[in-house]
Design an enzyme around this catalytic site. Sequence first.
Site, PDB file in Angstrom:
ATOM      1  N   SER A  45      -1.970   4.294 -14.289  1.00  0.00           N
ATOM      2  CA  SER A  45      -1.750   5.191 -16.246  1.00  0.00           C
ATOM      3  C   SER A  45      -1.241   3.509 -16.978  1.00  0.00           C
ATOM      4  O   SER A  45      -1.370   3.353 -17.918  1.00  0.00           O
ATOM      5  CB  SER A  45      -0.279   5.336 -16.110  1.00  0.00           C
ATOM      6  OG  SER A  45       0.644   4.815 -15.347  1.00  0.00           O
ATOM      7  N   HIS A  46      -0.826   2.244 -16.273  1.00  0.00           N
ATOM      8  CA  HIS A  46      -1.203   1.231 -16.542  1.00  0.00           C
ATOM      9  C   HIS A  46      -2.299   0.698 -16.770  1.00  0.00           C
ATOM     10  O   HIS A  46      -2.103  -1.158 -17.143  1.00  0.00           O
ATOM     11  CB  HIS A  46       0.296   0.252 -15.456  1.00  0.00           C
ATOM     12  CG  HIS A  46       1.489   0.439 -16.978  1.00  0.00           C
ATOM     13  ND1 HIS A  46       1.934   1.712 -16.154  1.00  0.00           N
ATOM     14  CD2 HIS A  46       1.988  -0.098 -17.857  1.00  0.00           C
ATOM     15  CE1 HIS A  46       2.679   2.233 -16.314  1.00  0.00           C
ATOM     16  NE2 HIS A  46       3.223   1.043 -17.892  1.00  0.00           N
ATOM     17  N   GLU A 187       2.753   7.577 -17.947  1.00  0.00           N
ATOM     18  CA  GLU A 187       2.396   8.790 -17.115  1.00  0.00           C
ATOM     19  C   GLU A 187       1.878  10.597 -18.223  1.00  0.00           C
ATOM     20  O   GLU A 187       1.247  10.930 -17.662  1.00  0.00           O
ATOM     21  CB  GLU A 187       3.036   9.420 -16.223  1.00  0.00           C
ATOM     22  CG  GLU A 187       3.267   8.810 -14.949  1.00  0.00           C
ATOM     23  CD  GLU A 187       1.669   8.524 -13.818  1.00  0.00           C
ATOM     24  OE1 GLU A 187       1.331   8.572 -14.160  1.00  0.00           O
ATOM     25  OE2 GLU A 187       1.859   7.064 -13.545  1.00  0.00           O
TER      26      GLU A 187
END
Length: 332
Positions: A45-46, A187
Amino acid sequence: MTKTLDLDAIEALACDALRRAGATLAQAGPVARATRLAERDGIRSHGLMYVPVYAEHLRCGKVLGTAQPQVTQPRLSAVRVDAGHGFAHSAIDAGWPVLTAAARDQGLAAMAVHRSYNCGVLGHHAERLAEDGLVGLCFTNAPASIAPIGGQRPVIGTNPFALAVPDGAGGARLVIDQSASVIAKSEIALRARHGEKIALGWALDASGNPTEDAEAALAGSMCPAGGQKGFGAGLMVEIFAAALAGANLGLDASPFSGPKGGPPGTGQFFIAVDPGAFSGVAFDHAITRLASAISDQAGARLPGARRAANRARIEAEGVAVPQDLLDRIAAA
């Protein structure tokens, strides 16, 4: 359809996309490195999924790709960095040597970053302090997305804090990295992109009702972890990363997604502690005993252990990147 990339290729891919969108190498390089680290640890997600967002924000002016961070030291143990509405990563890098030198000299030092932006995986910054032999306690605020218990209007962001402890051998013995929300907002954004449901209890819709719809959650508010305790933790982060840092409150920050609004102007606050200045060798003995009391139990693991396990596997196997994500990065 996916394509497997090694970590060098991921870093280069991210850097090239950011440079095309208008970032200098000084701005793009640290973000590309952070993207590599996120993918290395399995924090998708990052990782690369954020690169098109970064590029969009460079092009629309939410992030200034030519910013030059300004570092000042108003007190012996106080470091202040003006990110100039550039990426947080380059501002953090600019102040880093001053922060760590001050911590070793004074025993404890802090660095405040303002006019900043999303700093990626906060735990990586805390871990970096631990690798420098320092206890790292880090805070970063975010655009408001969590309403107070009993309220409906978001007041604070997901506002993570991170703590990392040195292992005495150039690494981190443990890393705690947690947000004020049940789950990181990124997320939910990831699931919205793929049309997937979220778990009940993660977020509320715009009317304040529990929802499994990721899109409705993004239009509503996040649920604080542990109810009022999670909101309290997020409020603590807001005080450090916004009020003490001189950054925008989450109430006044533009979103970390989409082109609306100008630069978010959020902040970070890092505390670096030299354990030798306080308890000397007793610190390492205490941490070793504490860590063993956790890891020696069957089924238990130290905070950060899952990320460490991901590293060994992903460094060996590479990262399977969906072709549609590669296409979005190429078009960014």
